[in-house]
Structure formats: structure tokens, C-alpha cells
Design a protein around this motif. Sequence first.
Motif, PDB file in Angstrom:
ATOM      1  N   LYS A 225      14.762  56.308   9.741  1.00 58.51           N
ATOM      2  CA  LYS A 225      14.003  56.196   8.494  1.00 58.51           C
ATOM      3  C   LYS A 225      14.846  56.530   7.271  1.00 58.51           C
ATOM      4  O   LYS A 225      14.522  56.126   6.157  1.00 58.51           O
ATOM      5  CB  LYS A 225      12.786  57.129   8.542  1.00 58.51           C
ATOM      6  CG  LYS A 225      11.756  56.729   9.599  1.00 58.51           C
ATOM      7  CD  LYS A 225      10.544  57.654   9.522  1.00 58.51           C
ATOM      8  CE  LYS A 225       9.499  57.217  10.557  1.00 58.51           C
ATOM      9  NZ  LYS A 225       8.319  58.111  10.541  1.00 58.51           N
ATOM     10  N   ALA A 226      15.927  57.248   7.496  1.00 59.28           N
ATOM     11  CA  ALA A 226      16.682  57.750   6.336  1.00 59.28           C
ATOM     12  C   ALA A 226      17.899  56.901   5.982  1.00 59.28           C
ATOM     13  O   ALA A 226      18.295  56.839   4.821  1.00 59.28           O
ATOM     14  CB  ALA A 226      17.134  59.197   6.594  1.00 59.28           C
ATOM     15  N   PHE A 227      18.490  56.232   6.989  1.00 57.46           N
ATOM     16  CA  PHE A 227      19.764  55.557   6.738  1.00 57.46           C
ATOM     17  C   PHE A 227      19.567  54.073   6.435  1.00 57.46           C
ATOM     18  O   PHE A 227      19.031  53.319   7.253  1.00 57.46           O
ATOM     19  CB  PHE A 227      20.691  55.704   7.952  1.00 57.46           C
ATOM     20  CG  PHE A 227      22.042  55.092   7.727  1.00 57.46           C
ATOM     21  CD1 PHE A 227      23.033  55.786   7.043  1.00 57.46           C
ATOM     22  CD2 PHE A 227      22.318  53.811   8.188  1.00 57.46           C
ATOM     23  CE1 PHE A 227      24.269  55.222   6.837  1.00 57.46           C
ATOM     24  CE2 PHE A 227      23.562  53.228   7.978  1.00 57.46           C
ATOM     25  CZ  PHE A 227      24.549  53.945   7.293  1.00 57.46           C
ATOM     26  N   SER A 228      19.967  53.685   5.252  1.00 60.80           N
ATOM     27  CA  SER A 228      19.959  52.278   4.856  1.00 60.80           C
ATOM     28  C   SER A 228      21.410  51.850   4.654  1.00 60.80           C
ATOM     29  O   SER A 228      22.118  52.408   3.799  1.00 60.80           O
ATOM     30  CB  SER A 228      19.175  52.088   3.551  1.00 60.80           C
ATOM     31  OG  SER A 228      19.407  50.792   3.033  1.00 60.80           O
ATOM     32  N   LEU A 229      21.855  50.865   5.421  1.00 64.00           N
ATOM     33  CA  LEU A 229      23.255  50.444   5.331  1.00 64.00           C
ATOM     34  C   LEU A 229      23.594  49.888   3.952  1.00 64.00           C
ATOM     35  O   LEU A 229      24.656  50.175   3.403  1.00 64.00           O
ATOM     36  CB  LEU A 229      23.540  49.380   6.403  1.00 64.00           C
ATOM     37  CG  LEU A 229      24.972  48.845   6.454  1.00 64.00           C
ATOM     38  CD1 LEU A 229      25.972  49.971   6.675  1.00 64.00           C
ATOM     39  CD2 LEU A 229      25.107  47.765   7.535  1.00 64.00           C
ATOM     40  N   GLN A 230      22.657  49.123   3.359  1.00 63.39           N
ATOM     41  CA  GLN A 230      22.928  48.541   2.048  1.00 63.39           C
ATOM     42  C   GLN A 230      23.104  49.623   0.987  1.00 63.39           C
ATOM     43  O   GLN A 230      24.011  49.564   0.157  1.00 63.39           O
ATOM     44  CB  GLN A 230      21.785  47.591   1.651  1.00 63.39           C
ATOM     45  CG  GLN A 230      22.024  46.865   0.334  1.00 63.39           C
ATOM     46  CD  GLN A 230      23.235  45.950   0.385  1.00 63.39           C
ATOM     47  OE1 GLN A 230      23.355  45.134   1.277  1.00 63.39           O
ATOM     48  NE2 GLN A 230      24.152  46.112  -0.565  1.00 63.39           N
ATOM     49  N   LYS A 231      22.230  50.634   1.008  1.00 68.77           N
ATOM     50  CA  LYS A 231      22.349  51.713   0.026  1.00 68.77           C
ATOM     51  C   LYS A 231      23.645  52.480   0.210  1.00 68.77           C
ATOM     52  O   LYS A 231      24.290  52.892  -0.758  1.00 68.77           O
ATOM     53  CB  LYS A 231      21.148  52.666   0.141  1.00 68.77           C
ATOM     54  CG  LYS A 231      19.855  52.070  -0.387  1.00 68.77           C
ATOM     55  CD  LYS A 231      18.726  53.088  -0.304  1.00 68.77           C
ATOM     56  CE  LYS A 231      17.432  52.495  -0.856  1.00 68.77           C
ATOM     57  NZ  LYS A 231      16.299  53.442  -0.741  1.00 68.77           N
ATOM     58  N   THR A 232      24.030  52.673   1.470  1.00 70.23           N
ATOM     59  CA  THR A 232      25.282  53.380   1.732  1.00 70.23           C
ATOM     60  C   THR A 232      26.481  52.585   1.219  1.00 70.23           C
ATOM     61  O   THR A 232      27.386  53.139   0.578  1.00 70.23           O
ATOM     62  CB  THR A 232      25.435  53.632   3.251  1.00 70.23           C
ATOM     63  OG1 THR A 232      24.289  54.338   3.724  1.00 70.23           O
ATOM     64  CG2 THR A 232      26.689  54.432   3.541  1.00 70.23           C
ATOM     65  N   LEU A 233      26.474  51.270   1.498  1.00 63.02           N
ATOM     66  CA  LEU A 233      27.580  50.434   1.014  1.00 63.02           C
ATOM     67  C   LEU A 233      27.627  50.414  -0.509  1.00 63.02           C
ATOM     68  O   LEU A 233      28.706  50.484  -1.114  1.00 63.02           O
ATOM     69  CB  LEU A 233      27.422  49.007   1.555  1.00 63.02           C
ATOM     70  CG  LEU A 233      27.623  48.819   3.056  1.00 63.02           C
ATOM     71  CD1 LEU A 233      27.323  47.381   3.458  1.00 63.02           C
ATOM     72  CD2 LEU A 233      29.034  49.188   3.475  1.00 63.02           C
ATOM     73  N   ASP A 234      26.440  50.319  -1.147  1.00 62.35           N
ATOM     74  CA  ASP A 234      26.412  50.303  -2.613  1.00 62.35           C
ATOM     75  C   ASP A 234      26.924  51.609  -3.207  1.00 62.35           C
ATOM     76  O   ASP A 234      27.506  51.611  -4.301  1.00 62.35           O
ATOM     77  CB  ASP A 234      24.980  50.039  -3.108  1.00 62.35           C
ATOM     78  CG  ASP A 234      24.582  48.588  -2.894  1.00 62.35           C
ATOM     79  OD1 ASP A 234      25.488  47.754  -2.699  1.00 62.35           O
ATOM     80  OD2 ASP A 234      23.367  48.301  -2.910  1.00 62.35           O
ATOM     81  N   SER A 235      26.671  52.718  -2.506  1.00 63.06           N
ATOM     82  CA  SER A 235      27.153  54.006  -3.030  1.00 63.06           C
ATOM     83  C   SER A 235      28.676  54.116  -2.925  1.00 63.06           C
ATOM     84  O   SER A 235      29.307  54.850  -3.686  1.00 63.06           O
ATOM     85  CB  SER A 235      26.494  55.151  -2.263  1.00 63.06           C
ATOM     86  OG  SER A 235      26.920  55.149  -0.898  1.00 63.06           O
ATOM     87  N   ILE A 236      29.253  53.384  -1.966  1.00 57.26           N
ATOM     88  CA  ILE A 236      30.714  53.402  -1.810  1.00 57.26           C
ATOM     89  C   ILE A 236      31.366  52.384  -2.742  1.00 57.26           C
ATOM     90  O   ILE A 236      32.319  52.677  -3.468  1.00 57.26           O
ATOM     91  CB  ILE A 236      31.107  53.082  -0.353  1.00 57.26           C
ATOM     92  CG1 ILE A 236      30.510  54.131   0.590  1.00 57.26           C
ATOM     93  CG2 ILE A 236      32.625  53.027  -0.189  1.00 57.26           C
ATOM     94  CD1 ILE A 236      30.649  53.769   2.062  1.00 57.26           C
ATOM     95  N   PHE A 237      30.826  51.151  -2.745  1.00 58.09           N
ATOM     96  CA  PHE A 237      31.437  50.048  -3.487  1.00 58.09           C
ATOM     97  C   PHE A 237      30.335  49.006  -3.719  1.00 58.09           C
ATOM     98  O   PHE A 237      30.020  48.252  -2.800  1.00 58.09           O
ATOM     99  CB  PHE A 237      32.584  49.448  -2.668  1.00 58.09           C
ATOM    100  CG  PHE A 237      33.472  48.514  -3.437  1.00 58.09           C
ATOM    101  CD1 PHE A 237      32.972  47.396  -4.089  1.00 58.09           C
ATOM    102  CD2 PHE A 237      34.826  48.748  -3.503  1.00 58.09           C
ATOM    103  CE1 PHE A 237      33.791  46.550  -4.787  1.00 58.09           C
ATOM    104  CE2 PHE A 237      35.670  47.905  -4.198  1.00 58.09           C
ATOM    105  CZ  PHE A 237      35.139  46.790  -4.846  1.00 58.09           C
ATOM    106  N   PRO A 238      29.749  48.949  -4.908  1.00 60.79           N
ATOM    107  CA  PRO A 238      28.690  47.953  -5.165  1.00 60.79           C
ATOM    108  C   PRO A 238      29.178  46.521  -4.922  1.00 60.79           C
ATOM    109  O   PRO A 238      30.333  46.196  -5.232  1.00 60.79           O
ATOM    110  CB  PRO A 238      28.354  48.172  -6.650  1.00 60.79           C
ATOM    111  CG  PRO A 238      28.778  49.565  -6.925  1.00 60.79           C
ATOM    112  CD  PRO A 238      29.974  49.822  -6.062  1.00 60.79           C
ATOM    113  N   GLN A 239      28.294  45.725  -4.358  1.00 64.90           N
ATOM    114  CA  GLN A 239      28.593  44.312  -4.071  1.00 64.90           C
ATOM    115  C   GLN A 239      29.751  44.147  -3.078  1.00 64.90           C
ATOM    116  O   GLN A 239      30.550  43.223  -3.173  1.00 64.90           O
ATOM    117  CB  GLN A 239      28.908  43.554  -5.362  1.00 64.90           C
ATOM    118  CG  GLN A 239      27.812  43.595  -6.405  1.00 64.90           C
ATOM    119  CD  GLN A 239      26.544  42.893  -5.940  1.00 64.90           C
ATOM    120  OE1 GLN A 239      26.593  41.955  -5.153  1.00 64.90           O
ATOM    121  NE2 GLN A 239      25.401  43.375  -6.406  1.00 64.90           N
TER     122      GLN A 239
END
Length: 280
Positions: A225-239
Motif C-alpha cells: 500500500k505504501a510503495f509506488s514505483l512511479q512516485k519513487t522514480l519521480d523523486s529520484i529523476f522526474p520523467q
Amino acid sequence: MSVAQNVPKLTQKELKKRYWSFVWRSYAIQASWNYEGQMNLGFMYGIAPIIDRIYGDGRPETLEMKKEAYKRHLAFYNCTPQTSAFVLGITASMEEEYARKPDEFDPNSINAVKSSLMGPLSGVGDSFFQGTIKILAFGLGITFAKQGNILGPILAVLISVVPALLVTYYGGKFGYSAGNTFLKKLTAEGIMDRAMYLVTIVGLMVIGAMIASMIGITTPLHFGKAFSLQKTLDSIFPQMIPLAFTFFMYWLLQKHVSTGWILVICIVLGLVLSPLGIFA
């Protein structure tokens, strides 16, 4: 050695004819729009008379340079037709400068300048002509037409056509005349390399902005419920996913995969990975 030494200088009448050629050929620039090069064939149609005139003496060495020039202008091109006249003008002056000084002038700078102008001129041109002038013109025209006034359609056409025609004509004229002066100064002062560096940076910025804004690939993958891959990727490098996908397309091009097959690969990946819930 100059290959343009036998090309006569244009008379005032021929110059006006060239400026009008920029106008008519700019308006035809979308006639052969294609997915691979978009308006590249239209741009080729616009610049072809200049290339034919420069390299039209039939000598073998000029014939090879003519082929190179034609190939050079098959590169990707996309710009508002009304502002494309300016690009045609400055490109024509650069082609002539290269023909005069082939040992001193870098032909790669021609496409570099084209690429750097496409983004800014498209942004300004589309906003001004498509998003402002046409809305104002036809808004005013509809107001008159609703009252049964014949001025409605006449004003709508005049207000939308006249500014576009003026910008196209004088854009081509300014690009060609100022381009000659500008290029002579650049060559004389030896700052073409610096100009090349700057336009390359602008071109890369435009490509980067296009990747970030036009490729809408995301992933809906969640773990718990807590881990979203897209949000994690965006926090590292958007797009990050669009950028990775672009590098994949570039790698395919480097491997000489045709654009038709690349299009097929994109469609197949979309059909397979989207239902599986990997990409959205």
C-alpha cells in the motif's frame, strides 16, 4: 576552393523573387508532412532552388556537394509555417556562405542553427498565429456576421491573413539579408565555434523539453500500500521512463533499425505492456 565563384550575384528583382519564394514555399511546408522527418520534405522544397542555383554548374565536385546539401536538409524539421520563412532565409545565406568558403565554414552548423531556431520560433509562432490572431479575427468576424454584416467574413480573413503574410515575407527577407551580414561577422571574428556550442545547447534543451512534455509514459506498479514505483522514480529523476524510452529509440537508430520497425516496436510494446499493468 570556392564552388560558388561562378554564381552571379542576385539582382534586386531576383532578390524580391527569392523573398516571395520563401513565402510561398513556407506555406507549402506541411504538404508532405511525415512521421519520420515531419516537415523535412517541405523544408527541402523551400531550400531546393537555392541549392540548385549554387551547385548547378554540373561539375563533379559541385554535384557531390549538391547531394550532400540535399541530404543535409532531409533532417528532422518542424516549425510554424509563418516563421519558417526566417529559417529558410538564414539557411539560404549559410548555404551560400559554405559554398563560398567550404574550407572555413562548418556545414554541420547549418542544421545546428535550424534545430536551435525550431523550438523558439514554433512556440512564438503557434501562440501568436494559431492562439491569438485567428481567435481575435474570427471572434470579430462572427460578431459582424451574426448581425448579417458582410464585413464579418471579410474582416476575419484579412485580420488573420495580412499579419501572417507580412511576418512571413519580412521574416524571410530579414533572415537572408541579416544572415549574410551576421555570418560574415562570425567568420571574420572566428566565433562560429562558440555560436555552434550555444546553438547545440539550445537544441539539446529543446529536445529535453520535448521528451519531458510529449512522451507520457508512466508505470502504475505498486508494491504493498505504501510503495509506488512511479512516485519513487519521480523523486529520484522526474520523467525518467520517457528519457529511458528515448535512449532506447536512439540506440535502435544507432543500430540502423528503420523508423518503420521502431514504430512497430512501440505499438507492440504498448499493446503488451499496458494490459499487463507495467506501463500506463
